[in-house]
Scaffold this active site. Structure first.
Site, PDB file in Angstrom:
ATOM      1  N   LEU A   1      24.132  39.424  24.631  1.00 58.12           N
ATOM      2  CA  LEU A   1      25.410  39.833  25.231  1.00 58.12           C
ATOM      3  C   LEU A   1      26.187  38.580  25.573  1.00 58.12           C
ATOM      4  O   LEU A   1      25.622  37.615  26.086  1.00 58.12           O
ATOM      5  CB  LEU A   1      25.141  40.638  26.519  1.00 58.12           C
ATOM      6  CG  LEU A   1      26.351  40.947  27.401  1.00 58.12           C
ATOM      7  CD1 LEU A   1      27.220  42.038  26.776  1.00 58.12           C
ATOM      8  CD2 LEU A   1      25.922  41.385  28.801  1.00 58.12           C
TER       9      LEU A   1
ATOM     10  N   ASP B   1      37.405  45.979  41.242  1.00 54.93           N
ATOM     11  CA  ASP B   1      38.258  46.046  42.435  1.00 54.93           C
ATOM     12  C   ASP B   1      37.698  47.020  43.465  1.00 54.93           C
ATOM     13  O   ASP B   1      37.020  47.991  43.107  1.00 54.93           O
ATOM     14  CB  ASP B   1      39.680  46.461  42.013  1.00 54.93           C
ATOM     15  CG  ASP B   1      40.715  46.105  43.072  1.00 54.93           C
ATOM     16  OD1 ASP B   1      40.384  45.361  44.011  1.00 54.93           O
ATOM     17  OD2 ASP B   1      41.859  46.585  42.943  1.00 54.93           O
TER      18      ASP B   1
ATOM     19  N   HIS C   1      31.928  42.174  48.993  1.00 54.06           N
ATOM     20  CA  HIS C   1      31.784  41.253  47.847  1.00 54.06           C
ATOM     21  C   HIS C   1      30.300  41.056  47.510  1.00 54.06           C
ATOM     22  O   HIS C   1      29.926  40.964  46.350  1.00 54.06           O
ATOM     23  CB  HIS C   1      32.433  39.902  48.162  1.00 54.06           C
ATOM     24  CG  HIS C   1      33.922  39.979  48.357  1.00 54.06           C
ATOM     25  ND1 HIS C   1      34.749  40.656  47.487  1.00 54.06           N
ATOM     26  CD2 HIS C   1      34.738  39.472  49.323  1.00 54.06           C
ATOM     27  CE1 HIS C   1      36.006  40.550  47.902  1.00 54.06           C
ATOM     28  NE2 HIS C   1      36.030  39.855  49.019  1.00 54.06           N
TER      29      HIS C   1
HETATM   30  C1  IPE Z   1      42.414  41.920  40.654  1.00 54.96           C
HETATM   31  O1  IPE Z   1      42.152  42.498  41.896  1.00 54.96           O
HETATM   32  C2  IPE Z   1      41.635  40.658  40.503  1.00 54.96           C
HETATM   33  C3  IPE Z   1      40.176  40.839  40.419  1.00 54.96           C
HETATM   34  C4  IPE Z   1      39.555  41.968  40.339  1.00 54.96           C
HETATM   35  C5  IPE Z   1      39.413  39.623  40.388  1.00 54.96           C
HETATM   36  P1  IPE Z   1      43.172  42.291  43.134  1.00 54.96           P
HETATM   37  O2  IPE Z   1      42.636  43.111  44.241  1.00 54.96           O
HETATM   38  O3  IPE Z   1      43.375  40.852  43.381  1.00 54.96           O
HETATM   39  O4  IPE Z   1      44.517  42.895  42.523  1.00 54.96           O
HETATM   40  P2  IPE Z   1      45.835  43.416  43.223  1.00 54.96           P
HETATM   41  O5  IPE Z   1      46.283  42.340  44.169  1.00 54.96           O
HETATM   42  O6  IPE Z   1      45.481  44.668  43.950  1.00 54.96           O
HETATM   43  O7  IPE Z   1      46.778  43.650  42.100  1.00 54.96           O
HETATM   44  C1  IPE Z   2      37.804  42.834  44.273  1.00 55.19           C
HETATM   45  O1  IPE Z   2      37.799  43.434  45.525  1.00 55.19           O
HETATM   46  C2  IPE Z   2      37.246  41.435  44.313  1.00 55.19           C
HETATM   47  C3  IPE Z   2      38.274  40.377  44.195  1.00 55.19           C
HETATM   48  C4  IPE Z   2      39.521  40.561  43.888  1.00 55.19           C
HETATM   49  C5  IPE Z   2      37.832  39.011  44.444  1.00 55.19           C
HETATM   50  P1  IPE Z   2      38.980  43.226  46.551  1.00 55.19           P
HETATM   51  O2  IPE Z   2      38.618  42.104  47.459  1.00 55.19           O
HETATM   52  O3  IPE Z   2      40.278  43.107  45.879  1.00 55.19           O
HETATM   53  O4  IPE Z   2      38.884  44.595  47.354  1.00 55.19           O
HETATM   54  P2  IPE Z   2      40.099  45.487  47.875  1.00 55.19           P
HETATM   55  O5  IPE Z   2      41.006  45.718  46.723  1.00 55.19           O
HETATM   56  O6  IPE Z   2      40.764  44.703  48.966  1.00 55.19           O
HETATM   57  O7  IPE Z   2      39.450  46.735  48.364  1.00 55.19           O
HETATM   58 MG    MG Z   3      41.710  44.435  45.302  1.00 54.70          MG
END
Ligand code: IPE
Ligand code: IPE
Ligand code: MG
Length: 248
Positions: free
Chosen positions: A138, A27, A44
């Site tokens: 792995l 995240d 990303h």
């Molecule tokens: C959780 O991250 C899903 C992934 C890392 C793929 P999100 O950014 O979607 O989660 P929330 O919305 O903050 O809970």
């Molecule tokens: C995690 O990063 C990747 C996915 C959930 C696809 P985020 O896109 O959730 O990044 P933040 O949480 O908005 O910083």
């Molecule tokens: Mg996120």
């Protein structure tokens, strides 16, 4: 005389074994980009590079299963433009990495709702699974379009259908049998679940399987997460005492 080699090997002997299964909720890509005035997709893209590092780091540490939460079923709620660029990156990753992962003897598997993914992505996923199925260094499990509640619900439906079809007895259902109906059937439960970016929640990741996982939360945003951060999380894991409800 002081025997250096003996001392070194005894040090090695005391190193606790690594967690067998590490799960990571990757995240913070968006915030990483925002902080730099860049579009979210740039976060990303950098996050994808972190995936490469963490796969190598997991092999070095001797982890057997690495499950990466790449896209949740709830992530389909994001703007279409972000979803389509994420899917574009996924295509790129699958096309570019399979060969190298295969050479490193990594076995790839995917969990999540494939029916929601584009046909060409499903084809790439199936190809990756097929091509790497004999590999044993792995197990890299990628959770894509994944939601744990949906996974558990589907398992319950499948079990109910078996019972209706008289292929299974109600009394036969226990925790082990239920586990086999999950998409992770046959895999060990995660020992360690790491979440980056400072959020302290599970967000529908491996709910059943993580019942006794050690949780490690780090403020580091996913694009900045390094092999060293992974090592630190494993060290933190080793400092924990896992009691499974018993006394210490
Ligand atoms: C959780 O991250 C899903 C992934 C890392 C793929 P999100 O950014 O979607 O989660 P929330 O919305 O903050 O809970
Ligand atoms: C995690 O990063 C990747 C996915 C959930 C696809 P985020 O896109 O959730 O990044 P933040 O949480 O908005 O910083
Ligand atoms: Mg996120």
């Amino acid at each position: 005389m002081y025997d250096v080699m003996k001392s070194v090997s005894s040090l090695r002997d005391t190193t606790p074994p690594p967690p067998v299964h590490v799960g990571i909720i990757m995240d913070g890509n968006g915030r990483w980009a925002q902080a730099r005035g860049l579009p979210r997709i740039e976060g990303h893209r950098r996050g994808m590079e972190t995936v490469r590092e963490v796969v190598k780091g997991s092999i070095e540490l001797g982890v057997e299963y690495l499950t990466l939460y790449g896209f949740s079923i709830e992530n389909w709620k994001r703007p279409a433009a972000e979803i389509s660029s994420l899917m574009g990156l996924l295509r790129l990753y699958l096309r570019q990495e399979i060969k190298e992962l295969d050479e490193r003897r990594v076995r790839m598997r995917f969990i999540g709702h494939r029916s929601l993914l584009a046909d060409d992505i499903v084809a790439l996923i199936e190809e990756a699974e097929e091509q790497t199925k004999e590999n044993t260094t792995l197990n890299l499990v990628v959770a894509l379009s994944y939601g744990a509640r949906q996974e558990i619900t589907a398992a319950a439906q499948n079990i109910a259908q078996r019972i209706l079809d008289k292929e299974m007895d109600v009394d036969a259902i226990d925790e082990n049998v239920f586990s086999e109906f999950l998409e992770t059937g046959g895999m060990p439960d995660p020992d360690l679940v790491i979440r980056t970016s400072g959020e302290q929640r599970i967000s529908n990741f491996l709910l059943w399987q993580s019942a006794y996982a050690e949780l490690v939360f780090t403020d580091t945003l996913w694009p900045d997460f390094s092999r060293e951060d992974l090592r630190q999380a494993v060290l933190e894991f080793h400092r924990r005492e896992r009691r499974y409800g018993a006394t210490g």
